[in-house]
Design a protein around this motif. Structure first.
Motif, mmCIF file in Angstrom:
data_model
loop_
_atom_site.group_PDB
_atom_site.id
_atom_site.type_symbol
_atom_site.label_atom_id
_atom_site.label_comp_id
_atom_site.label_asym_id
_atom_site.label_seq_id
_atom_site.Cartn_x
_atom_site.Cartn_y
_atom_site.Cartn_z
ATOM 1 N N HIS A 156 31.328 -29.245 24.446
ATOM 2 C CA HIS A 156 32.687 -29.790 24.606
ATOM 3 C C HIS A 156 32.718 -31.312 24.487
ATOM 4 C CE1 HIS A 156 33.628 -25.787 25.882
ATOM 5 N NE2 HIS A 156 32.816 -25.869 26.896
ATOM 6 N N CYS A 157 31.661 -31.987 24.931
ATOM 7 C CA CYS A 157 31.693 -33.446 25.056
ATOM 8 C C CYS A 157 30.818 -34.173 24.042
ATOM 9 C CB CYS A 157 31.252 -33.863 26.459
ATOM 10 S SG CYS A 157 32.155 -33.051 27.774
ATOM 11 N N ARG A 211 25.201 -36.349 25.312
ATOM 12 C CA ARG A 211 25.303 -37.095 26.571
ATOM 13 C C ARG A 211 23.915 -37.215 27.190
ATOM 14 N NH1 ARG A 211 30.418 -37.398 28.832
ATOM 15 N NH2 ARG A 211 31.952 -37.313 27.156
ATOM 16 N N PRO A 212 23.714 -38.270 28.005
ATOM 17 C CA PRO A 212 22.416 -38.422 28.667
ATOM 18 C C PRO A 212 22.209 -37.317 29.693
ATOM 19 C CG PRO A 212 23.987 -40.031 29.495
ATOM 20 C CD PRO A 212 24.652 -39.343 28.345
ATOM 21 N N GLU A 214 23.862 -36.903 33.228
ATOM 22 C CA GLU A 214 25.200 -36.361 33.493
ATOM 23 C C GLU A 214 25.155 -34.890 33.884
ATOM 24 O OE1 GLU A 214 28.067 -37.033 30.431
ATOM 25 O OE2 GLU A 214 28.037 -39.214 30.669
ATOM 26 N N SER A 224 28.907 -34.612 35.490
ATOM 27 C CA SER A 224 29.640 -35.875 35.358
ATOM 28 C C SER A 224 30.434 -35.932 34.054
ATOM 29 C CB SER A 224 28.666 -37.055 35.416
ATOM 30 O OG SER A 224 27.969 -37.038 36.635
ATOM 31 N N GLY A 225 30.692 -34.765 33.462
ATOM 32 C CA GLY A 225 31.488 -34.717 32.231
ATOM 33 C C GLY A 225 32.590 -33.693 32.375
ATOM 34 N N CYS A 226 32.536 -32.662 31.534
ATOM 35 C CA CYS A 226 33.594 -31.654 31.530
ATOM 36 C C CYS A 226 33.478 -30.675 32.695
ATOM 37 C CB CYS A 226 33.573 -30.878 30.212
ATOM 38 S SG CYS A 226 32.017 -30.001 29.912
ATOM 39 N N ARG A 227 32.364 -30.722 33.412
ATOM 40 C CA ARG A 227 32.116 -29.857 34.563
ATOM 41 C C ARG A 227 32.079 -28.381 34.192
ATOM 42 N NH1 ARG A 227 31.649 -32.418 39.071
ATOM 43 N NH2 ARG A 227 31.793 -30.520 40.276
ATOM 44 N N ARG A 228 31.773 -28.076 32.941
ATOM 45 C CA ARG A 228 31.582 -26.683 32.528
ATOM 46 C C ARG A 228 30.121 -26.291 32.712
ATOM 47 N NH1 ARG A 228 35.873 -23.441 31.829
ATOM 48 N NH2 ARG A 228 34.654 -22.174 30.383
ATOM 49 N N VAL A 231 41.077 -33.390 30.163
ATOM 50 C CA VAL A 231 39.985 -33.570 31.119
ATOM 51 C C VAL A 231 38.790 -32.704 30.743
ATOM 52 C CG1 VAL A 231 39.261 -33.228 33.510
ATOM 53 C CG2 VAL A 231 41.497 -34.205 33.029
ATOM 54 N N SER A 232 39.075 -31.439 30.464
ATOM 55 C CA SER A 232 38.023 -30.487 30.166
ATOM 56 C C SER A 232 38.691 -29.292 29.500
ATOM 57 C CB SER A 232 37.296 -30.090 31.454
ATOM 58 O OG SER A 232 36.319 -29.104 31.186
ATOM 59 N N VAL A 233 37.930 -28.235 29.326
ATOM 60 C CA VAL A 233 38.485 -27.027 28.722
ATOM 61 C C VAL A 233 39.594 -26.500 29.624
ATOM 62 C CG1 VAL A 233 37.935 -24.730 27.887
ATOM 63 C CG2 VAL A 233 36.230 -26.530 27.761
ATOM 64 N N ALA A 283 27.462 -43.619 27.798
ATOM 65 C CA ALA A 283 26.836 -43.179 26.552
ATOM 66 C C ALA A 283 27.862 -42.739 25.522
ATOM 67 C CB ALA A 283 25.873 -42.036 26.834
ATOM 68 N N SER A 303 37.867 -38.733 27.804
ATOM 69 C CA SER A 303 36.631 -38.024 28.095
ATOM 70 C C SER A 303 36.140 -38.435 29.481
ATOM 71 C CB SER A 303 35.564 -38.348 27.045
ATOM 72 O OG SER A 303 34.573 -37.351 27.059
ATOM 73 N N THR A 304 35.434 -37.531 30.142
ATOM 74 C CA THR A 304 34.810 -37.871 31.411
ATOM 75 C C THR A 304 33.334 -38.131 31.173
ATOM 76 O OG1 THR A 304 36.343 -36.394 32.536
ATOM 77 C CG2 THR A 304 34.454 -37.145 33.793
ATOM 78 N N ALA A 305 32.827 -39.218 31.736
ATOM 79 C CA ALA A 305 31.430 -39.571 31.509
ATOM 80 C C ALA A 305 30.948 -40.474 32.636
ATOM 81 C CB ALA A 305 31.275 -40.294 30.172
ATOM 82 N N LEU A 306 29.642 -40.637 32.699
ATOM 83 C CA LEU A 306 29.086 -41.588 33.652
ATOM 84 C C LEU A 306 29.299 -43.012 33.159
ATOM 85 C CD1 LEU A 306 25.586 -40.201 34.771
ATOM 86 C CD2 LEU A 306 27.662 -40.388 36.146
ATOM 87 N N ALA A 359 30.879 -41.256 37.845
ATOM 88 C CA ALA A 359 31.642 -40.508 36.854
ATOM 89 C C ALA A 359 33.069 -41.039 36.799
ATOM 90 C CB ALA A 359 31.644 -39.025 37.207
ATOM 91 N N ALA A 360 33.563 -41.272 35.576
ATOM 92 C CA ALA A 360 34.920 -41.775 35.412
ATOM 93 C C ALA A 360 35.573 -41.081 34.224
ATOM 94 C CB ALA A 360 34.908 -43.290 35.194
#
Ligand SMILES: [Zn+2]
Lengths: 91, 175
Positions: free
Chosen positions: A9-10, A13-14, A17, A59-63, B61-63, B118, B132-135, B140-141
């Motif tokens: 989805h994202c 990423r490192p 996360e 720390s991303g989409c939380r999936r 935000v996400s799916v 990143a 997008s959500t990322a570190l 996390a922001a």
């Protein structure tokens, strides 16, 4: 462990996360034997090579994801959303 | 009656805007942030009409998840109306006091953010409107490119001061 994980989805990423959630094993049937359930809940192989794990993109989409990777070479073969693996049970 | 009164305190109330050469930081007024949670296959147009009615902007935000954000705090009646309207499609969680907005603006904004995240913030991969959500460092922001040179960060309230202070340091080279 690989430094970059490509979330379906994202994007890349490192690994910081993500949270590793353990081996993605086929779930036994509800009426499977206690031995099968003990094996599923508690017993883990520690393979050198191909491994299939749940990872959470915390720390991303939380999936929740299913990641196939190699513990020796750090190569990641495939990443996919765990929802697509719903209902996987032992044959 | 209790001797203790509930007081309103903006999370970044004591952080004055930071203006540097080519980049600035600004704490956004705490308006409205609604977290919309729908089924994974819910498409954006399906809910955008409803949220847009109240002047809120939708951010992915996400799916199946969006933030509906607005500059002003909505009244309870308005929140209730949105919740009722979206009920068939999405659950609504009021995050207005849970998440804090920080605006990073200026031609060097991408340069500053690249020190902590990143995400590829190039125009082609992260165009205006993209979220997008990322570190950012260890925090996390949720990052949205609101204009060519402006990024809005939504961060959990408890991390807002820490992220702000990080951004201050990350932008020091442009002071
Ligand atoms: Zn992700």
């Amino acid at each position: 462990m690989a430094s970059l994980v490509t979330c379906p989805h994202c994007g890349p990423r490192p690994k910081e996360e993500f949270t590793v959630k353990g081996a993605a094993l086929p779930r036994p049937d509800p009426d499977a034997s206690p031995e099968a359930w003990v094996d599923f809940v508690y017993l883990r192989d520690n393979p050198r090579g191909a491994y299939r794990e749940y990872w959470h993109h915390t720390s991303g989409c939380r999936r929740w994801l299913v990641i196939k990777r190699d513990t020796a070479t750090h190569e990641i073969y495939t990443t996919s959303d765990a929802a697509g693996h719903r209902g996987e049970v032992t044959p | 009656m209790s001797a203790y009164r509930v007081t309103q305190h903006a999370a970044l109330a004591d952080r004055k805007p930071v203006v540097r050469t080519g980049v600035s930081l600004e704490a956004l007024a705490e308006g409205t942030v609604l977290h919309l949670l729908a089924r994974p296959n819910t498409a954006l147009p399906e809910i955008i009409g409803d949220a847009a009615l109240s002047g809120l902007l939708l951010r992915s935000v996400s799916v199946g998840q969006w933030f509906a954000v607005g500059r002003v705090a909505l009244r309870y009646e308005d929140l209730d109306a949105i919740q009722q309207k979206l009920k068939p499609v999405a659950d609504v969680v009021d995050q207005s006091h849970g998440r804090v907005g920080i605006l990073v603006r200026g031609p060097h904004a991408t340069h500053v953010l690249a020190k902590g995240t990143a995400i590829d913030l190039a125009d082609a991969t992260f165009p205006v409107g993209q979220s997008s959500t990322a570190l950012i460092g260890h925090i996390a922001a949720h990052i949205t490119r609101t204009e060519q040179d402006a990024f809005e960060l939504l961060v959990l309230r408890g991390f807002a001061e820490s992220l702000w202070d990080d951004l201050v340091r990350m932008s020091l080279e442009f002071s």
